[in-house]
Design a protein around this motif. Structure first.
Motif, PDB file in Angstrom:
ATOM      1  N   UNK A 115       0.750  -1.112   0.004  1.00  0.00           N
ATOM      2  CA  UNK A 115       0.219  -0.084  -0.113  1.00  0.00           C
ATOM      3  C   UNK A 115       0.747   1.099  -0.113  1.00  0.00           C
ATOM      4  N   UNK A 116       0.462   2.218  -0.706  1.00  0.00           N
ATOM      5  CA  UNK A 116       0.962   3.816  -0.528  1.00  0.00           C
ATOM      6  C   UNK A 116       0.021   4.338  -0.079  1.00  0.00           C
ATOM      7  N   UNK A 117       0.335   4.929   1.209  1.00  0.00           N
ATOM      8  CA  UNK A 117      -0.834   5.936   1.825  1.00  0.00           C
ATOM      9  C   UNK A 117      -0.244   7.188   1.806  1.00  0.00           C
ATOM     10  N   UNK A 155       4.529   5.602   2.677  1.00  0.00           N
ATOM     11  CA  UNK A 155       3.881   6.783   2.993  1.00  0.00           C
ATOM     12  C   UNK A 155       4.287   7.962   1.934  1.00  0.00           C
ATOM     13  N   UNK A 156       3.254   8.546   1.104  1.00  0.00           N
ATOM     14  CA  UNK A 156       3.769   9.667   0.374  1.00  0.00           C
ATOM     15  C   UNK A 156       3.258  10.919   1.001  1.00  0.00           C
ATOM     16  N   UNK A 157       4.447  11.901   0.939  1.00  0.00           N
ATOM     17  CA  UNK A 157       4.102  13.330   1.378  1.00  0.00           C
ATOM     18  C   UNK A 157       4.550  14.238   0.358  1.00  0.00           C
ATOM     19  N   UNK A 182       9.161   6.218   3.616  1.00  0.00           N
ATOM     20  CA  UNK A 182       8.623   7.543   3.382  1.00  0.00           C
ATOM     21  C   UNK A 182       9.075   8.082   2.013  1.00  0.00           C
ATOM     22  N   UNK A 183       8.002   8.484   1.024  1.00  0.00           N
ATOM     23  CA  UNK A 183       8.284   9.029  -0.392  1.00  0.00           C
ATOM     24  C   UNK A 183       7.998  10.495  -0.200  1.00  0.00           C
ATOM     25  N   UNK A 184       8.992  11.170  -0.446  1.00  0.00           N
ATOM     26  CA  UNK A 184       8.603  12.891  -0.620  1.00  0.00           C
ATOM     27  C   UNK A 184       8.285  12.831  -2.226  1.00  0.00           C
ATOM     28  N   UNK A 240      16.866   2.617   8.065  1.00  0.00           N
ATOM     29  CA  UNK A 240      15.509   2.446   7.064  1.00  0.00           C
ATOM     30  C   UNK A 240      15.886   2.928   6.028  1.00  0.00           C
ATOM     31  N   UNK A 241      14.660   3.008   5.034  1.00  0.00           N
ATOM     32  CA  UNK A 241      14.861   3.873   3.754  1.00  0.00           C
ATOM     33  C   UNK A 241      13.858   5.153   3.531  1.00  0.00           C
ATOM     34  N   UNK A 242      14.218   6.032   2.686  1.00  0.00           N
ATOM     35  CA  UNK A 242      13.279   7.047   2.264  1.00  0.00           C
ATOM     36  C   UNK A 242      13.490   7.096   0.758  1.00  0.00           C
ATOM     37  N   UNK A 243      12.579   7.787   0.030  1.00  0.00           N
ATOM     38  CA  UNK A 243      12.642   8.080  -1.199  1.00  0.00           C
ATOM     39  C   UNK A 243      12.283   9.596  -1.579  1.00  0.00           C
ATOM     40  N   UNK A 244      12.636   9.976  -2.686  1.00  0.00           N
ATOM     41  CA  UNK A 244      12.254  11.291  -3.461  1.00  0.00           C
ATOM     42  C   UNK A 244      11.760  11.025  -4.671  1.00  0.00           C
TER      43      UNK A 244
END
Ligand code: SAM
Length: 322
Positions: A115-117, A155-157, A182-184, A240-244
């Protein structure tokens, strides 16, 4: 297989199940109106046929269900039942999470595990002023339940100057603690933002600024990502990881493999093009008639892709999904 001169082809399909949404995010919906389904939306059965035809005609491998808000759609159950047996390598869903608790059993039964929330802030007051619908505790409770049930969650922000920049680090901390990625998403010049260049410039926050903010608190290093990924991925070692998704700062059009089907039966080959191709009528036709016509439209849709960079689009995101 339909391939363009840059070697691009469609692999990833995003289906907007409905344009209706229980939020009216400021950057997506200009007038704040909610829950408006388009009058001529396709049935679940037609959309399932569409996905099947696109698997054959375009070589689609992965499906993301989006909207509007897919969890408000009465078509969700029939659509999931229809697409589950089509042999796709992956089916995932993008949601604002407001109805996640309620729909979780259906998602799990249908084999959805990713899921992407979308969550732009952990501050309840800012949440109300950005989303203009729903409530934060319900989303957070839904995320906990989904994770406990084994869902992999991103998560999308969308960072917005003047609205939620103070939430970049709290959201990242929250995601690292919970094991969410987290995806910015850099703000895109879509819909009303494409027409109101000043509003876009005022709110836009680019990847360099974001990375600088994060770098003051965390050491991070670039991590691997699939060649046609839209996000640049970073690892915070041991945490952990995050993305842009840096549409503006690091455009990814050269490797874009996305195709979109709207809830009203239009194919969109590119978010940055106002071209769209109607396939709703083909979905009632038998395979031998539908596929040749679809192939012709897919060539046009692939030709709509930008060569290098996203330059904005007048289409409203909730119509074609993010
Ligand atoms: N309702 C679902 C949700 O909230 O995730 C799915 C549809 S929503 C249009 C999909 C994604 O598009 C959300 O993450 C949203 O933040 C993003 N989005 C909408 N308009 C955008 C814009 N102008 N720039 C960047 N992202 C945008």
């Amino acid at each position: 297989m339909i391939v363009d001169r840059q070697g691009r082809r469609f692999r990833n399909l995003r289906v907007s199940l409905t344009a209706a949404c229980n939020y009216a995010c400021t950057y997506c919906v200009p007038d704040g109106k909610r829950l408006v389904a388009a009058q001529d939306e396709l049935s679940a059965e037609a959309m399932v046929r569409g996905v099947g035809y696109l698997i054959e005609a375009a070589g689609i491998e992965r499906l993301r269900i989006t909207g509007g808000e897919p969890l408000v759609s009465p078509k969700l159950e029939a659509f999931l039942r229809g697409v589950s047996p089509l042999g796709l390598a992956d089916i995932s869903l993008t949601s604002n999470g407001q109805l996640l608790s309620r729909k979780l059993p259906l998602l799990l039964e249908s084999g959805i595990r990713r899921l992407n929330v979308s969550l732009d802030t952990l501050d309840p007051v800012a949440f109300r002023s950005i989303a203009r619908g729903g409530d934060l505790p319900t989303v957070l409770a839904g995320l906990d339940e989904a994770q406990a049930a084994g869902m992999r969650i991103k998560l999308n922000m969308v960072p917005l100057r003047g609205q939620n920049l103070d939430q970049v680090l709290p959201l990242l901390d929250y995601c690292l603690e919970h094991g969410f990625e987290l995806r910015f998403i850099e703000l895109m010049r879509m819909g009303h933002l494409a027409r109101d260049g000043n509003g876009f410039q005022r709110q836009f926050v680019g990847m360099p600024e974001l990375l600088a903010m994060i770098g003051e608190h965390y050491d991070y290093a670039q991590a691997d990502a699939p060649v046609d990924a839209t996000a640049l991925r970073y690892e915070i070692p041991g945490q952990g990881f995050f993305g842009v998704i840096a549409n503006e700062s690091v455009p990814f059009c050269r490797t874009c493999s996305r195709l979109r089907l709207s809830s009203t039966g239009w194919l969109h080959g590119c978010l940055s093009s106002s071209n769209r191709h109607y396939v709703g009528d083909l979905l009632d036709k038998p395979r031998h008639q539908a596929l040749p016509a679809l192939q012709g439209l897919l060539v046009k849709a692939l030709g709509d892709k930008q060569e290098v960079a996203f330059s904005g689009g007048v289409t409203v995101m909730k119509i074609i999904g993010g």
